[in-house]
Write an enzyme that holds these catalytic residues in place. Structure first.
Site, PDB file in Angstrom:
ATOM      1  N   CYS A 121       0.832  -1.203   0.000  1.00 39.13           N
ATOM      2  CA  CYS A 121       0.000   0.000   0.000  1.00 39.13           C
ATOM      3  C   CYS A 121       0.871   1.259   0.000  1.00 39.13           C
ATOM      4  O   CYS A 121       1.991   1.259   0.525  1.00 39.13           O
ATOM      5  CB  CYS A 121      -0.914   0.017   1.226  1.00 39.13           C
ATOM      6  SG  CYS A 121      -2.243  -1.216   1.146  1.00 39.13           S
ATOM      7  N   CYS A 202      -3.460   0.097  -3.282  1.00 36.02           N
ATOM      8  CA  CYS A 202      -4.188   0.393  -2.045  1.00 36.02           C
ATOM      9  C   CYS A 202      -3.521   1.567  -1.336  1.00 36.02           C
ATOM     10  O   CYS A 202      -2.367   1.904  -1.608  1.00 36.02           O
ATOM     11  CB  CYS A 202      -4.242  -0.839  -1.136  1.00 36.02           C
ATOM     12  SG  CYS A 202      -2.626  -1.545  -0.723  1.00 36.02           S
TER      13      CYS A 202
END
Length: 305
Positions: A121, A202
């Protein structure tokens, strides 16, 4: 009577000879026609397989295997369970002996599954018309990854491949461009890889665009504009940071207030993303200034007295 019987036999022989001659002539004609048709088809095939883009990279197998082993042993040893030989076989089966305009996503699906790897992420960096700059930045800053820094992208970056229905099954002379046919091996591969990269994103994602391009920094026809932007998941991505970069000393055709950027922001807002936009993101601009240290665009500050 004997004379009549002799004449009949002569006529029969003559008819048989004429029949044989006609049959031989027909067979010769058939062979000639078949040869001409086959030659014509071969010529059509050769013409069909002469494309406008460069051909398959020489020693493609060695290049792919070398990159694969380097990635999973030297760069990311946590991926050492990846089977490089299977990955090469999967790529080979996706295009060899196939017409280079008839490639489908199903051809590449086994490869995508074998070579998939997670993207952490907050590290995803998307780009359009900033290829060199984006990759110079990820090389100097390990906090970000482009598609070409992932396993799939690393193996395929800057190499090309396409098949040929005839032996040896690979076309080393030329491959089709996207303008010649959409379903070519390169376009299908990068579309699938780009889709996977976007789906995996993400946290905060970054987008580096070129504000010096006259046609506009954001293009709906680009891979980012047509595929990646629509495969970002609003439930996984918390924000999208847009960096509009200008060439040092180059034209500033568009900024964050430009029309194409407004269109991009509108698309992202419709998909419920939080967006920020910054012109000439300073860490990236400093990298540009390595090659242009004395340019006025590269002055950090001006001394005043």
């Amino acid at each position: 009577m004997p004379f009549q019987q002799g004449s009949a036999r002569t006529r029969q022989r003559t008819v048989m000879l004429v029949g044989i001659v006609v049959l031989l002539a027909a067979l010769i004609l058939a062979v000639v026609l078949a040869s001409l048709l086959t030659h014509g088809k071969q010529e059509d095939s050769l013409k069909m397989l002469k494309w406008k883009d460069r051909g398959t990279t020489r020693n493609l197998q060695e290049v792919i295997l070398g990159r694969c082993y380097n990635y999973v042993t030297a760069r990311f040893p946590e991926l050492r369970d990846k089977n490089c030989l299977k990955i090469w076989e999967s790529l080979k089966q996706a295009f060899m002996y196939k017409h280079p305009c008839n490639i489908t996503s199903e051809d590449y699906q086994p490869l995508m599954e074998l070579a998939s790897d997670p993207v952490p992420c907050n590290k995803s960096l998307f780009w359009s018309k900033t290829n060199d700059l984006a990759h110079r930045y990820t090389k100097s800053n390990q906090n970000f990854l482009t598609l070409e820094d992932t396993f799939l992208g690393y193996m395929a970056d800057s190499v090309s491949w396409c098949g040929d229905p005839s032996a040896p099954g690979i076309n080393y002379e030329s491959c089709p461009k996207r303008s010649e046919c959409e379903s070519n091996p390169s376009s299908v591969f990068w579309k699938m890889a780009s889709k996977m990269f976007a789906e995996a994103a993400c946290g905060v994602v970054q987008v580096m665009l070129n504000g010096s391009v006259e046609a506009g920094a954001f293009r709906s026809s680009s891979i980012f504009g047509s595929i990646e932007i629509f495969n970002l998941n609003p439930d996984k991505v918390s924000a999208v940071h847009i960096w509009v970069m200008h060439d040092i000393g180059g034209p500033q055709s568009e900024s964050c207030s430009g029309q194409s950027i407004k269109r991009l922001i509108s698309i992202l807002e419709e998909r419920n993303f939080k967006i920020t936009c910054e012109d000439n993101y300073r860490p990236v601009q400093l990298l540009q200034c390595v090659h242009n240290p004395d340019h006025t665009d590269c002055r950090l500050c001006t001394n005043t007295t």
